[in-house]
Motif scaffolding. Structure first.
Motif, mmCIF file in Angstrom:
data_model
loop_
_atom_site.group_PDB
_atom_site.id
_atom_site.type_symbol
_atom_site.label_atom_id
_atom_site.label_comp_id
_atom_site.label_asym_id
_atom_site.label_seq_id
_atom_site.Cartn_x
_atom_site.Cartn_y
_atom_site.Cartn_z
ATOM 1 N N UNK A 89 29.999 -23.109 -22.554
ATOM 2 C CA UNK A 89 29.170 -24.207 -22.055
ATOM 3 C C UNK A 89 28.076 -23.704 -21.115
ATOM 4 N N UNK A 90 28.431 -22.842 -20.176
ATOM 5 C CA UNK A 90 27.424 -22.332 -19.245
ATOM 6 C C UNK A 90 26.425 -21.437 -19.964
ATOM 7 N N UNK A 91 26.864 -20.728 -20.967
ATOM 8 C CA UNK A 91 25.926 -19.919 -21.733
ATOM 9 C C UNK A 91 24.855 -20.803 -22.373
ATOM 10 N N UNK A 92 25.262 -21.948 -22.919
ATOM 11 C CA UNK A 92 24.276 -22.858 -23.508
ATOM 12 C C UNK A 92 23.312 -23.382 -22.450
ATOM 13 N N UNK A 93 23.818 -23.608 -21.241
ATOM 14 C CA UNK A 93 22.947 -24.058 -20.147
ATOM 15 C C UNK A 93 21.970 -22.957 -19.754
ATOM 16 N N UNK A 94 22.471 -21.745 -19.601
ATOM 17 C CA UNK A 94 21.623 -20.629 -19.165
ATOM 18 C C UNK A 94 20.533 -20.330 -20.181
ATOM 19 N N UNK A 95 20.861 -20.419 -21.469
ATOM 20 C CA UNK A 95 19.880 -20.077 -22.506
ATOM 21 C C UNK A 95 19.110 -21.296 -23.021
ATOM 22 N N UNK A 96 19.327 -22.448 -22.437
ATOM 23 C CA UNK A 96 18.624 -23.655 -22.878
ATOM 24 C C UNK A 96 17.119 -23.465 -22.685
ATOM 25 N N UNK A 97 16.323 -23.700 -23.725
ATOM 26 C CA UNK A 97 14.895 -23.359 -23.639
ATOM 27 C C UNK A 97 14.038 -24.342 -22.855
ATOM 28 N N UNK A 98 14.582 -25.513 -22.515
ATOM 29 C CA UNK A 98 13.759 -26.535 -21.858
ATOM 30 C C UNK A 98 14.306 -26.868 -20.473
ATOM 31 N N UNK A 99 14.622 -25.874 -19.704
ATOM 32 C CA UNK A 99 15.183 -26.083 -18.375
ATOM 33 C C UNK A 99 14.159 -26.725 -17.435
#
Length: 445
Positions: free
Chosen positions: A394-404
């Motif tokens: 889950x945190x990996x998806x947050x860290x790599x999310x392209x539209x932060x």
């Protein structure tokens, strides 16, 4: 006598402390210990000379306490945990160690770089939600730890290397049974004991304080390399964390150190790294080659020491304190190396414990559970929420999310920089719920 008026002298002792009335002047040129008929007597005995023990010793000496540090090993000695977090710098500064650390020539650090296949994400710790230090260092711990305990000794703490604590009698005036390398034993009488023994976990083992950790059993294999990375090929001011190309619960670290060296390792569940000692080098080399970025940056770079293994490092205790003692840093709880939180938790615990202890010495009624255990665990639980969600992905998806968004990114950056106790940050005040909600948003697009 006020605290300010006690500089350079021992604190007044409680009426229950036997044979402690002959105090000595405390300064860097005199022996800080007095003797009883049965052994040494000090205000505070500290088990372990790592960062937690060193910072606690220096802070206590600034307040005029007599301090004896008992360390089983001899320094410098190798230790893992080379990537510091910026929050730790505030405690090093307060302990009077900052100049020594800055002048030591360690590798500068300003953030973290994450890799998962083609996805990359970098966090600059200077751009964060919480005010405070945004930079720190990546250090060879043997040198770093030796430097810190040297600062504590210069401040007047007595340090005994090669001395092992064998037993402790708890109570208002705890007594330690200590053995030196010659096999001679003696007792140390203290007003209070701080266990800063790290993975040695002296008091938890001697007093059966350990409880099962919530973290799954994982292991790490690691070494140092002469990386030979060309200038500009990577940002040496950041730790690099990479996800295994096939298993998101397996990850690598690369920590650039001074002098063109790097610490390199891999963390996974124990079975994934379970190979005979003689096969560890080949296993680590194989894993490096499997990750494209690490294969390119490290490849066949020579290993500078035998590949080391550490497993089952996650640990916990039911309480971080008891009659006459408190547990600091890893001696109480250790989570996981993924976000380099170990040293920050260690020095934070030292700072917090010393604050409570000094008020106790001044005659105040203190509540160790409410004033030490609960607030320290608040930050540990913040780190735990991040660690657990790293391994679920889950945190990996947050860290790599392209539209932060910039504001949320700064909140995440603050926790990664070690500011896990700042409850003005929603991801500290309520990390589990906030991360769950954020993951749901990131996974919808």
């Amino acid at each position: 006598m006020t605290r300010e008026g006690m500089a350079g002298t021992g604190r007044a002792l409680s009426a229950t402390t036997v044979d402690y009335q002959k105090r000595v002047t405390l300064n860097t040129n005199t022996d800080i210990n007095t003797r009883t008929k049965t052994g040494d007597a000090v205000d505070v005995a500290i088990i372990g000379a790592g960062p937690a023990g060193s910072v606690a010793a220096a802070l206590l000496r600034k307040a005029g306490c007599s301090v004896l540090v008992l360390e089983r090993q001899h320094f410098p000695r190798f230790s893992i945990g080379e990537s510091l977090l910026p929050q730790s710098m505030a405690y090093l500064e307060e302990a009077g160690m900052l100049q020594a650390v800055v002048e030591a020539g360690f590798q500068y650090k300003n953030g973290a770089h994450f890799i998962a296949g083609e996805r990359v994400s970098s966090f600059d710790f200077r751009d964060k939600h919480t005010p405070g230090w945004g930079t720190t260092y990546q250090v060879e711990r043997g040198t770093f730890d030796d430097l810190l305990i040297g600062c504590a000794a210069k401040a007047g703490a007595e340090v005994r290397f090669g001395h092992t604590v064998r037993a402790m009698q708890t109570g208002d005036a705890p007594v330690l049974d200590v053995e030196n390398e010659a096999g001679n034993t003696y007792k140390v009488h203290a007003r209070f004991v701080l266990d800063a023994s790290g993975f040695g976990r002296v008091l938890p083992r001697l007093m059966n304080l350990e409880t099962p950790s919530r973290m799954p059993t994982r292991a790490a294999i690691f070494t140092h390399v002469q990386d030979g990375i060309p200038f500009g090929a990577m940002d040496r001011n950041k730790i690099t964390v990479a996800v295994h190309p096939e298993r998101r619960d397996v990850w690598y670290w690369m920590i650039p150190l001074a002098g063109g060296r790097s610490s390199v390792g891999c963390v996974a569940e124990v079975a994934f790294l379970d190979v005979p000692e003689e096969a560890r080098e080949a296993r680590l080399r194989e894993l490096i080659r499997q990750e494209p970025t690490f294969a390119r940056l490290i490849g066949d770079a020579p290993f500078l020491m035998p590949v080391r293994h550490i497993g089952g490092y996650s640990a916990n205790v039911e309480r971080l304190h008891g009659a006459g003692y408190a547990l600091l840093g890893n001696s109480g709880e250790f989570l996981d190396p993924v976000f380099s939180s170990g040293v920050t938790i260690a020095v934070r615990s030292a700072h917090l414990a010393v604050q409570v202890l000094l008020r106790s010495f001044d005659g105040e009624a203190v509540d160790w559970q409410r004033e030490y255990d609960v607030p320290l665990r608040k930050g540990i639980d913040t780190f735990r929420a991040f660690v657990e969600r790293w391994y679920t992905g889950e945190l990996q998806e947050i860290i790599f999310y392209p539209h932060q968004t910039d504001s949320i990114r700064r909140m995440i950056s603050a926790v990664l920089a070690g500011y896990a106790w700042d409850e003005s940050n929603p991801y500290v005040a309520d990390p589990e719920r906030r991360l769950k909600t954020l993951f749901e948003v990131c996974s919808q697009t």
